[in-house]
Design an enzyme around this catalytic site. Structure first.
Site, PDB file in Angstrom:
ATOM      1  N   GLY A   1      18.802 -15.312  46.850  1.00 43.32           N
ATOM      2  CA  GLY A   1      17.686 -15.029  45.953  1.00 43.32           C
ATOM      3  C   GLY A   1      17.247 -16.261  45.186  1.00 43.32           C
ATOM      4  O   GLY A   1      16.050 -16.533  45.037  1.00 43.32           O
ATOM      5  N   TYR A   2      18.212 -17.021  44.700  1.00 41.17           N
ATOM      6  CA  TYR A   2      17.912 -18.237  43.949  1.00 41.17           C
ATOM      7  C   TYR A   2      17.198 -19.257  44.837  1.00 41.17           C
ATOM      8  O   TYR A   2      16.189 -19.858  44.440  1.00 41.17           O
ATOM      9  CB  TYR A   2      19.214 -18.821  43.398  1.00 41.17           C
ATOM     10  CG  TYR A   2      19.041 -19.983  42.466  1.00 41.17           C
ATOM     11  CD1 TYR A   2      18.784 -19.792  41.107  1.00 41.17           C
ATOM     12  CD2 TYR A   2      19.151 -21.302  42.930  1.00 41.17           C
ATOM     13  CE1 TYR A   2      18.645 -20.865  40.249  1.00 41.17           C
ATOM     14  CE2 TYR A   2      19.000 -22.375  42.080  1.00 41.17           C
ATOM     15  CZ  TYR A   2      18.755 -22.154  40.733  1.00 41.17           C
ATOM     16  OH  TYR A   2      18.602 -23.230  39.879  1.00 41.17           O
TER      17      TYR A   2
END
Length: 251
Positions: A155-156
């Site tokens: 996600g990051y």
């Protein structure tokens, strides 16, 4: 020449200003002459960043905002849009670590919301008056993972890659109207986000072995890039993702 880097008379909003990279960015802008509006998930009166900014001779105003809550971000944008903001530093962020195959979707959604969607919502709100005035500076905090994939942080990595693309997209639309849009991509900086890496002897050694500077970065290492991109010195610089990484990407 000194006027090129002067921020006297400017007001800067810095998100995630209470600690780490955001703290360093806010203090750097204050030392260059800007008044600071600091935004964090919790921003109590008498904070360390407030003390540091006022000690630098600039004014400080704090706002609290949960960047995982779109309504809270919209309310913040509405509250700040009429304040004559000259500089917006989009630094607030979060990270969640889990292997991609088992990565909980709720963690994915939260990271994308905080690190990408909320950044766009706040930028949109504060850029509108900048565009009307024909002057403004927008700075995003990107990441080395704007260029690379990372490990166990899907996600990051996706959000920070999105920030790189968003920086260029907004620059394409807004630069002709006097609003420059750039990003700083910090390398491995000693903050809460990298605590797990620094605590792992094998990962920490592997990281340090690749950094030509031979050390973890400090938040203060971002001061020069932040002031440059916020100042008149960068008026012909837009759409750039500037690494500040001790030479990592050149290795």
């Amino acid at each position: 020449m000194s006027d090129l880097f002067s921020l006297a008379g400017r007001t800067a909003v810095v998100t995630g200003a209470r600690r780490g990279i955001g703290f360093g960015m806010a203090l750097a802008l204050a030392n260059a002459g800007a008044d600071i509006i600091g935004v964090s998930a919790s921003q109590a009166p008498g904070s360390e960043i407030e003390a540091a900014v006022t000690a630098a001779g600039r004014s400080f105003e704090g706002f609290s905002c949960d960047f995982a809550d779109p309504d809270a971000v919209d309310a913040l944008g509405a509250a700040l849009a009429e304040r004559g903001i000259d500089i917006l530093v989009n630094n607030a962020g979060t990270i969640e670590r889990a292997p991609a195959a088992e990565h909980p979707l709720e963690l994915w959604d939260r990271v994308i919301q905080v690190n990408l969607s909320s950044q766009f919502r706040l930028t949109q709100a504060l850029a509108r008056p900048m565009l009307t005035r024909g002057r403004g500076k927008v700075i995003f905090t990107a990441s080395l993972l704007s260029f690379q994939g990372g490990i166990n942080v899907p996600g990051y990595a996706a959000a920070k890659s999105g920030i790189a693309g968003l920086t260029k997209a907004l620059a394409n639309e807004w630069t002709a109207h006097g609003v420059t849009v750039n990003a700083i991509a910090p390398g491995y900086i000693a903050t809460d986000n990298t605590e797990a890496l620094r605590a792992d002897p094998d990962r920490s050694k592997a990281i340090l072995d690749r950094i030509p500077a031979g050390r973890w970065g400090a938040a203060s290492d971002l001061a020069g890039a932040t002031v440059f991109l916020a100042s008149p010195a960068s008026d012909y610089v837009s759409g750039v993702v500037l690494p500040v990484d001790g030479g990592w990407l050149g290795r």
